[in-house]
Design a protein around this motif. Structure first.
Motif, short mmCIF file in Angstrom:
data_model
loop_
_atom_site.label_atom_id
_atom_site.label_comp_id
_atom_site.label_asym_id
_atom_site.label_seq_id
_atom_site.Cartn_x
_atom_site.Cartn_y
_atom_site.Cartn_z
N LEU A 43 -6.82 47.20 48.36
CA LEU A 43 -5.79 48.24 48.37
C LEU A 43 -4.43 47.65 48.03
CD1 LEU A 43 -6.93 50.28 51.51
CD2 LEU A 43 -6.55 51.24 49.23
N ASN A 44 -4.12 46.47 48.54
CA ASN A 44 -2.84 45.83 48.25
C ASN A 44 -2.72 45.46 46.78
OD1 ASN A 44 -0.76 44.92 50.56
ND2 ASN A 44 -2.80 45.20 51.46
N VAL A 45 -3.83 45.02 46.19
CA VAL A 45 -3.82 44.66 44.76
C VAL A 45 -3.63 45.91 43.90
CG1 VAL A 45 -5.23 43.80 42.86
CG2 VAL A 45 -5.20 42.56 45.04
N VAL A 46 -4.41 46.93 44.18
CA VAL A 46 -4.38 48.15 43.36
C VAL A 46 -3.07 48.92 43.54
CG1 VAL A 46 -5.47 50.41 43.02
CG2 VAL A 46 -6.89 48.36 43.31
N LEU A 47 -2.55 48.95 44.76
CA LEU A 47 -1.37 49.76 45.05
C LEU A 47 -0.04 49.01 44.90
CD1 LEU A 47 -2.66 51.74 48.17
CD2 LEU A 47 -1.90 52.76 46.01
N GLU A 48 -0.09 47.76 44.45
CA GLU A 48 1.15 47.01 44.31
C GLU A 48 2.13 47.77 43.41
OE1 GLU A 48 2.71 42.45 43.66
OE2 GLU A 48 0.95 43.09 42.54
N GLY A 49 3.34 47.95 43.91
CA GLY A 49 4.36 48.67 43.15
C GLY A 49 4.23 50.18 43.22
N GLN A 50 3.24 50.68 43.98
CA GLN A 50 3.02 52.12 44.06
C GLN A 50 3.10 52.63 45.50
OE1 GLN A 50 -0.11 53.77 41.32
NE2 GLN A 50 -0.86 51.64 41.35
N VAL A 51 3.68 51.82 46.39
CA VAL A 51 3.79 52.21 47.78
C VAL A 51 5.22 52.07 48.28
CG1 VAL A 51 1.40 51.71 48.42
CG2 VAL A 51 3.12 49.88 48.51
N LYS A 52 5.55 52.85 49.28
CA LYS A 52 6.86 52.79 49.93
C LYS A 52 6.67 52.10 51.28
CE LYS A 52 10.50 55.85 51.75
NZ LYS A 52 10.93 57.28 51.82
N TYR A 53 7.43 51.04 51.51
CA TYR A 53 7.34 50.31 52.78
C TYR A 53 8.32 50.87 53.80
CZ TYR A 53 4.22 46.67 51.02
OH TYR A 53 3.13 45.99 50.53
N ILE A 54 7.85 51.05 55.03
CA ILE A 54 8.72 51.54 56.09
C ILE A 54 8.69 50.57 57.27
CG2 ILE A 54 8.58 53.97 55.43
CD1 ILE A 54 6.43 54.37 57.57
N ASP A 55 9.51 50.83 58.28
CA ASP A 55 9.72 49.91 59.40
C ASP A 55 8.43 49.63 60.17
OD1 ASP A 55 12.25 48.79 61.06
OD2 ASP A 55 10.65 49.39 62.44
N ARG A 56 8.33 48.43 60.73
CA ARG A 56 7.14 48.02 61.47
C ARG A 56 6.90 48.83 62.74
NH1 ARG A 56 8.10 42.07 59.85
NH2 ARG A 56 6.35 41.62 58.46
N LYS A 57 7.89 49.61 63.15
CA LYS A 57 7.67 50.44 64.34
C LYS A 57 6.55 51.45 64.12
CE LYS A 57 11.05 54.14 63.38
NZ LYS A 57 12.30 54.80 63.84
N TRP A 58 6.20 51.69 62.84
CA TRP A 58 5.14 52.64 62.52
C TRP A 58 3.76 51.98 62.50
CZ3 TRP A 58 6.47 57.46 62.99
CH2 TRP A 58 7.80 57.82 62.79
N ASN A 59 3.71 50.69 62.70
CA ASN A 59 2.41 50.01 62.80
C ASN A 59 2.69 48.63 63.42
OD1 ASN A 59 -0.20 49.06 62.56
ND2 ASN A 59 -0.22 49.01 60.32
N PHE A 60 3.06 48.66 64.70
CA PHE A 60 3.41 47.41 65.38
C PHE A 60 2.13 46.70 65.81
CE2 PHE A 60 4.57 44.50 68.68
CZ PHE A 60 5.79 43.99 68.26
N LEU A 61 1.88 45.55 65.22
CA LEU A 61 0.65 44.81 65.49
C LEU A 61 0.80 44.03 66.79
CD1 LEU A 61 0.01 43.54 61.86
CD2 LEU A 61 -1.13 45.45 63.02
N TYR A 62 0.00 44.41 67.78
CA TYR A 62 0.07 43.77 69.10
C TYR A 62 -1.24 43.04 69.35
CZ TYR A 62 1.73 43.17 73.91
OH TYR A 62 2.19 42.64 75.10
N ASP A 63 -1.16 41.72 69.37
CA ASP A 63 -2.34 40.89 69.58
C ASP A 63 -2.44 40.53 71.06
OD1 ASP A 63 -4.43 39.14 69.54
OD2 ASP A 63 -3.54 37.72 68.14
N LEU A 64 -3.38 41.13 71.75
CA LEU A 64 -3.52 40.88 73.18
C LEU A 64 -3.91 39.43 73.49
CD1 LEU A 64 -5.28 44.18 74.35
CD2 LEU A 64 -2.95 43.43 74.86
N ILE A 65 -4.65 38.81 72.58
CA ILE A 65 -5.05 37.42 72.81
C ILE A 65 -3.82 36.52 72.94
CG2 ILE A 65 -6.23 35.44 71.80
CD1 ILE A 65 -8.27 37.32 70.63
N HIS A 66 -2.76 36.85 72.18
CA HIS A 66 -1.50 36.09 72.25
C HIS A 66 -0.99 36.04 73.68
CE1 HIS A 66 2.93 35.72 72.16
NE2 HIS A 66 2.75 34.94 71.12
#
Length: 323
Positions: free
Chosen positions: A210-233
């Protein structure tokens, strides 16, 4: 390319509600229920339509999913995917190497065409803790999707491996799709071909493609919309309280330990339990003990960090026996 939809009218009409889609199996319906109720709870006044894409769904989960309509005054649709939709790719030798499940979310735009102009795809290990009002007003511009950057280290590594000139890389657990643009640019077909042609070089086959195909065709928004929380950390340091992560909307528990793992003894369990209790799956218990050898090994490590040496040894023995 399409899927069968056993709760969708033959000629669906577009509506004004906000459409959200999940791709799950029976095992993940419980967590999806908590994701859905967390969204509803934090965005009062918004009318939602929820979609489930699956190869099969038990009668029990079908009934529970449908019950959301009665509890929360919203619409639901179940889309059962016929594996035959992938037949056009069967002649490609690489196809047999992959489970069809990695292609599932690629069917969302074509299935919902005519029903909605845009749809938010979410992984089912996400909890919503803020209002979605801002997202509802976002403009796609000329983009096929609105996405969120992955972690910095992941971005650096994947941009180098995939030779992405933009030096941008998104986590596909949250994707806001522009249906018509996605279809007109044949993003689904190109992504499947990318997986089949280069998948052996991809660390995360569908996400990398998806990243390869959509390069230059996506709008990036703030990480608050997908905050990656690793519980193992947290658990590797025996930190059992939630870290201060600021004002986020979606917390994505993307690691190997999930907040419904009651045995992890992390405060994220309380957050999950809050929304789980509001869902039609509320009677199903959390996972009280590790269920597979990988979880047993992690639990053994966490117990050692807590100084529970005997219990750690006991679970390590269970891990060795289960391998």
């Amino acid at each position: 390319m399409n899927s069968s939809s056993d709760q969708v009218p033959a000629t669906p009409a577009k509506d004004a509600s906000f459409h959200i889609a999940f791709c799950v199996d029976d095992h993940y319906c419980r967590s999806m229920g908590a994701t859905i109720t967390s969204i509803i709870d934090n965005s009062p006044g918004v009318t939602f339509t929820f979609h489930v894409f699956a190869f099969a769904l038990s009668d029990d989960n079908r009934k529970r999913f449908k019950k959301l309509e009665d509890i929360y005054d919203l619409k639901t649709h179940i889309h059962i995917i016929d594996p035959a939709v992938f037949q056009p790719f069967a002649h490609i030798s690489q196809f047999s190497y992959y489970s069809p499940t990695i292609f599932t979310r690629l069917l969302i735009p074509s299935t919902l065409k005519g029903m909605t102009d845009k749809v938010l795809y979410l992984d089912a290990d996400i909890l919503c803790v803020g209002s979605m009002a801002e997202l509802l007003q976002m403009d796609f511009g000329d983009n096929a999707a609105i996405v969120v950057p992955d972690a910095d280290e992941t971005t650096r590594r994947r941009c180098a491996a995939l030779q992405l000139s933009s030096q941008k890389y998104f986590n596909s657990g949250v994707m806001y799709m522009n249906v018509d643009t996605w279809l007109s640019r044949e993003i689904t077909e190109k992504t499947i071909h990318s997986i089949l042609e280069n998948g052996k070089d991809y660390r995360f086959p569908d996400q990398d493609a998806l990243n390869v195909v959509l390069e230059g065709q996506v709008k990036y928004i703030d990480r608050k919309w997908n905050f990656l929380y690793d519980l193992i950390h947290d658990l590797e340091k025996d930190k059992r309280q939630m870290r201060d992560i600021g004002p986020v909307v979606f917390i994505h528990f993307a690691g190997a330990v999930k907040p419904w793992n009651n045995w992890c003894l992390h405060a994220s369990r309380d957050l999950f339990a809050k929304y789980h209790a509001l869902s039609p799956w509320a009677d199903l218990p959390l996972d009280e003990a590790p269920r597979n050898y990988k979880e047993m090994r992690m639990f053994s490590r966490f117990l050692m960090k807590r100084g529970q040496v005997f219990d750690s040894f006991k679970w390590y023995m269970k891990y060795l026996a289960a391998r």
